[in-house]
Each structure stands twice: as C-alpha cells, then as structure tokens.
Design an enzyme around this catalytic site. Structure first.
Site, short mmCIF file in Angstrom:
data_model
loop_
_atom_site.label_atom_id
_atom_site.label_comp_id
_atom_site.label_asym_id
_atom_site.label_seq_id
_atom_site.Cartn_x
_atom_site.Cartn_y
_atom_site.Cartn_z
CB ALA A 29 -47.43 83.59 147.83
CG ASN A 30 -44.68 83.32 153.42
OD1 ASN A 30 -44.66 84.80 152.93
ND2 ASN A 30 -44.28 83.17 154.77
NE ARG A 31 -38.81 78.15 148.21
CZ ARG A 31 -37.79 77.75 147.67
NH1 ARG A 31 -36.57 78.43 148.07
NH2 ARG A 31 -37.39 76.45 147.36
#
Ligand code: C5P
Length: 217
Positions: A29-31
């Site tokens: 995932a991305n932040r």
C-alpha cells in the site's frame, strides 16, 4: 446561487490508498489517510455538487451528501471510476499503488524454509492518465503530486505527462502525511497558484472555489 456554485455539477473524487494483496493477510500500500480527498469531496458537496467519492481503505466517515464507493485495489478503483463517468470534474487524490504482485498467493505464505519469497511486481493502471484520455473526459481533470523535492518542476512535468488540466503539487517533505495541514501549489497551463499552508479542510474549500470558477467561467 453564489453559495452553491457547483449546483447541477457532478464531481468525481478518488481518495485514500489502494491495497494490493500479496496473500490473504498481507498487502502492498501507499501511505495515505484519505483526509485531503475526503475534505475535497465534502467541500464539493457543500458547494452543491453531486459527488461520487471512490475510496480506498481509510478510517474516515463518509461526508454528508457524498455518494461513496469503497474499493480495495487500483484495478477496482479504475473500474469504479470508469463506471462513475461522465463527470464535470474529476479530482484524483488517491495514492494509488504503482505496482501489484504478479502472483497472488491464495493461501497465507509461510515463513518456514530458508529464503524469503521474492515478489514479482507488475504495473497498475494509471487512473488519472486513463481519465484524461477517456472519451468521457471531464471538462476539468485535476491530479495531485506528492513530492519531497523539486516540487513544482515535478508537478509541471506530471501535468503534461498525465494530460491533467491542473496538478495540485503537494509538498510532503514536512509532516503532511496523516496530519491536518497541507501546503499546496496549483499548477495549470496559466501558471502556478501558491496557497499558504492551511488546514486540509481549507485547502479543499480553496480548491473547490477554483473548480467552480473553472466550470462556470
Ligand atoms: O505518478 P504519481 O503517482 O505521482 O501521480 C499522482 C497523481 O496520479 C494523483 O492524482 C493520483 O491520484 C494519480 N494516480 C492515479 N493512478 C495511478 C497513479 C497515480 O490516478 N496508478
């Protein structure tokens, strides 16, 4: 009416991260907290727009008057965005994962054995670029660019590369991630509109005012 300048308009917003599953318990995932995208969806709804919010996994309540579609992966998000068109404006705030694993493991991967598993990655669809060339392209396509250095240079380049009308350049070298403040510069063909550091809610109001001007003017 002046206080509902987006009345009769459909605004599509993407927000949050995407999750790309590796196996049933792990993901890439991305932040992204989703706060800025949700604030934009809320501000557009307050301005009278019909708002479709395509959201990755976040821990935020749905803003009043917003039609929210929950998705997990970039491919799900791309499908939901395609289905949500046509729109008058698209504001792509989501932090979409650039890659997903090529081989999803349907059973939990085990630690036993010697070497850690290698992940083979493959590229996800670029939803902003896809919307920009769509035959249902919204009149106004807005992307975001989270950068830690050479913020404006990268944003100008990204605007052209992705076919967006505006790129909101987001200086994330400070404590923007997960925080309530944001420092943005709106890059368009006309130049750069520098906003002061503001709460994300106020960045949203400022952006929605400019969107209304662009759609009505
Ligand atoms: O290339 P980069 O990820 O920095 O671009 C950011 C902009 O592109 C954001 O508006 C983001 O929502 C959008 N984007 C997208 N689909 C992707 C990657 C980014 O819509 N796969």
């Amino acid at each position: 009416p002046a206080h509902r300048p987006l009345y009769g308009k459909h605004v599509l917003v993407t927000a949050g991260p995407t999750h790309e599953p590796i196996d049933p318990v792990r993901y890439i995932a991305n932040r992204s907290s989703g706060k800025q995208g949700y604030a934009i969806a809320a501000a557009a709804a307050r301005a009278g727009a019909r708002v479709t919010l395509v959201s990755g996994p976040v821990a935020l309540p749905t803003p009043p008057g917003v039609d929210r579609i929950d998705v997990e992966t970039a491919r799900d998000m791309a499908d939901a965005v395609r289905r949500a068109l046509p729109a008058d404006a698209a504001v792509m705030v989501a932090a979409v994962a650039d890659w997903r694993t090529e081989d999803y493991a349907p059973e939990k991967m085990k630690k036993r054995g010697s070497a850690p598993p290698a992940l083979r990655l493959t590229e996800n669809p670029d939803i902003l670029a896809m919307v920009s060339v769509s035959d249902k392209r919204p009149k106004l396509v807005v992307g975001f660019a989270a950068e830690t250095e050479k913020v404006l240079e990268h944003a100008k380049d990204k605007r052209k590369r992705k076919g967006a009308d505006w790129i909101v350049a987001n200086d994330v070298s400070g404590s923007v991630m997960g925080g309530d403040m944001n420092l943005v510069h709106i890059v368009s063909a006309k130049g750069v509109d520098h906003l002061p550091e503001l709460p994300k809610d106020e960045v949203a109001v400022a952006l929605v005012e400019r969107i209304a001007d662009a759609l009505n003017g």
